[in-house]
Design an enzyme around this catalytic site. Sequence first.
Site, PDB file in Angstrom:
ATOM      1  N   HIS A 646       7.606   0.419   2.404  1.00  0.00           N
ATOM      2  CA  HIS A 646       8.088   0.403   1.020  1.00  0.00           C
ATOM      3  C   HIS A 646       7.638   1.637   0.248  1.00  0.00           C
ATOM      4  O   HIS A 646       8.185   1.932  -0.824  1.00  0.00           O
ATOM      5  CB  HIS A 646       7.663  -0.898   0.309  1.00  0.00           C
ATOM      6  CG  HIS A 646       6.242  -0.946  -0.129  1.00  0.00           C
ATOM      7  ND1 HIS A 646       5.259  -1.617   0.577  1.00  0.00           N
ATOM      8  CD2 HIS A 646       5.627  -0.434  -1.218  1.00  0.00           C
ATOM      9  CE1 HIS A 646       4.115  -1.505  -0.056  1.00  0.00           C
ATOM     10  NE2 HIS A 646       4.310  -0.799  -1.150  1.00  0.00           N
ATOM     11  N   ASP A 700       7.007  -4.192   7.095  1.00  0.00           N
ATOM     12  CA  ASP A 700       6.650  -3.164   6.113  1.00  0.00           C
ATOM     13  C   ASP A 700       5.669  -2.158   6.717  1.00  0.00           C
ATOM     14  O   ASP A 700       4.465  -2.186   6.448  1.00  0.00           O
ATOM     15  CB  ASP A 700       6.043  -3.830   4.874  1.00  0.00           C
ATOM     16  CG  ASP A 700       5.850  -2.849   3.728  1.00  0.00           C
ATOM     17  OD1 ASP A 700       6.402  -1.737   3.806  1.00  0.00           O
ATOM     18  OD2 ASP A 700       5.145  -3.216   2.768  1.00  0.00           O
ATOM     19  N   GLY A 792      -6.662  -1.552  -4.273  1.00  0.00           N
ATOM     20  CA  GLY A 792      -6.252  -0.805  -3.095  1.00  0.00           C
ATOM     21  C   GLY A 792      -4.966  -0.056  -3.335  1.00  0.00           C
ATOM     22  O   GLY A 792      -4.572   0.195  -4.464  1.00  0.00           O
ATOM     23  N   GLY A 795       0.193   0.885   1.731  1.00  0.00           N
ATOM     24  CA  GLY A 795       0.129   1.789   2.872  1.00  0.00           C
ATOM     25  C   GLY A 795      -1.254   2.056   3.385  1.00  0.00           C
ATOM     26  O   GLY A 795      -1.412   2.618   4.468  1.00  0.00           O
TER      27      GLY A 795
END
Length: 843
Positions: A646, A700, A792, A795
């Site tokens: 994403h 993802d 965070g 990715g």
Amino acid sequence: MDYMDRGLRYTPTTGKDWENSVQFLPASDNKKLEKKKGPGKVGAVIGVVVLAAVIALMTGLLVWHFHFRKNVRVKRMYSGSMRITNQVFEDAYENSNSSEFQELARQVTTQLKTIYSKSPQLSKYYVDSTVQAFSEGSVIVYYLSEFSIPAGQEAAVDNAMSSMNKLSRTLPRPGDSLVIQDVVSSVLDSRMLSTSFSRYLRHSVHTKPNYIDQIQSPGFPNSPYPPNTFIQWQLRAEPGYIIKLYFDTMNLEKNCKNDFIRIYDSLVAIESRVMEELCGYFSPSEPLTFVSSGNVMLVTMATNDQKNYPGFRAQVSQIKRGSRETTCGGLLTGERGLLSSPSFPNFYPPSMSCQWSIEVPAGKVVKLTFLKFLLSEPGQENSRDCRKDYVEVDGKKLCGEKPDGTMTETSSTNKMSVKFFSDTSYVDRGFNAVFEAIDMADPCPNQFQCKSQSCIKSELRCDGWDDCGDLSDEQNCQCKPESIKCNNGMCKPKFWKCDGVDDCGDGTDEIGCGGCKSGELTCKNNKCVSEKKHCDGIDDCGDGSDELNCARNTEIQCNELTYRCKNNKCISKVNPECDGTDDCGDGSDEQDCNCGRSMFTRSRIVGGQDAEVGEFPWQVSLHVKSFGHVCGASIISPTWLVTAAHCVQDDGRTRFSEPGTWEVYLGLHIQRKIDSHVVKRNLKRVIPHPNYNHYTYDNDIALMELDSPVTYSEYIRPVCLPAPQHDFPSSSTVWITGWGATREGGSAATVLQKAQVRIINHSVCNDLMSGQITSRMLCAGVLTGGVDACQGDSGGPLSSPSGNRMFLAGVVSWGDGCARRNKPGIYTTVTQFRGWIKEKTGV
């Protein structure tokens, strides 16, 4: 006699009574039961010889034990110091070759011999003494004494040496004798007398005001330090000054039994004056700065014959006594103020004593909150009587290591007394604290007061997290609908249900989980089989899981749960990759293992969320050109990164799928601070997973290829990629890192953040998330309450420790990126995409 040149020397049947009344049965052939004749002459002679040999052996052992063994001697070295009060220090005393040094040393050794002669335990074993150095303070002498002690008498001599100061006071005082005070003595660390040392090096450094000297290990930074070497640096400052020692690099073998550095508040290695022992690799963001109590310091380094590392470099300077770094205490007044141990956040000096008097306005009381509290010594970690270093608040002693902000003390009046004390050995980072004036009738306005007297936000009451540190905010609770109501009255987050960990303390959160009965094994497919069938060679579960992790790492039939070696052999061991053992027989489980390791020694600072520099060297910051940080990623090889799909989906304005959109920063710790170890790269390719679903975030994951390979360093290293069968079980703890916002609606963090999280049971998470969790997702929740864990970055890595390595368990996907309290984070499961990663990257 230089003790570093002298290694250790060594002077080199039961019987069985048979019953008397044995009944014999009648026999048809009586001759068969006749008693045989004796052994004959030859047998008798052999018997006599054997008996004589046994007697001789026993006699020899007894003679050796009572005569020779008492003559086995052990060389024992004692280091010490003493003050000579009727002498004045001369500059010539710094040079051990000067006639002045040698004459005073002769007087000292003569007086030491006289002192030892007063003790029967010492006089009969004493060999010799040498003076190692002199320093200011009238004159302080540093010496070594050698004793030859019968084996088993070492403790008695140690006790006698502990009375040295008392013995010195009983000496007669002729007019020309030395007047001695403050005698300190202790046995020398045996590692410094190792017979394996082949080189002994000694250096002297006398610092000057406004000048910085430098000391370093031999060969640094171009070559590793030499093996089997002992080195010492004697550091001096001018009278009225103290030594400041700052290590800008520390890279030694991690095991202090092999290679180590020791720092002493002395000019000789006195155990009661050791300030710290160091080994391993320390991050530059964790300063190693030490301050002496006087104008001398000793640094020693010892190495063995294996695994030599780059070594260390340190700066040596001097600070004027009475400066801010060397003093503490005083009168503090007002509504609010700060106080800290000397040199905080660096290590405080030894032999310190400070006192603060705090006074707030009349009608108020003093509340003291310790923001940091680190007063711990080896062997004293759990000490309650605080016999070493401590802080004393209105007569109550405090020591050890406490989580940030959880320790609070409140006075009964508007005045408070705070004392700080450090003894002569082992220093720590100390404390900093804030005092404030509060109304005793309402000590926590609009907040909840813990039993420890600390205050927390009212909304944190009964939320399942121990925000107080003493569980007082989680007692006698009415649980919210989104919490587990424990039978003991506590509340716990629902995502801890059925993860195999008793979070309630009474097992409530593990009830009704469909688990197997006692004595049964739960298969991966949730079937129950008898524990006796574990590792019996038969697939009782039907999925082979009862034949995994057997005591003997046997070859078994391959299935989706077993690890497949390159030779196509499948083994029963779970997660055998890179554990240091060749389980496959062809070494394939130990290939490509230059991964998942942080070079730096982990910080022991409690409660902080900032990561250390180099602690997660596979963490990458992805920047959109002319904009800044957008997503995180993980290094898996010199040219490939793993991130979330994403992150690379185009929107109306930006072509995120194009390599030219991105700039990649590797080795970055602080955003917008490009240090020398930070590497910038552009991208060659961006490969999102072809089955990524931007509605459900399924699949993802994406890959990025750098435009040129990166060279690994202590700040840039790959994370280990797990095998497809690698098991990341529920309840295991993992780490999430990134530069995301540290609070709801807040701006992105500047410093890389970290949080420890726990993997959540898949079915429980799916229920909590209304059925949105696919088999290619895993959930994790933050482990500790009371802090705002980082959110965070999409990715970024979910790093799972295994042994001394980290494996890439997941990729930050959706939900609350860092799995903040009561809100699980959702991560892409990397094992599900291991084949795809291999196909695209070859890694």
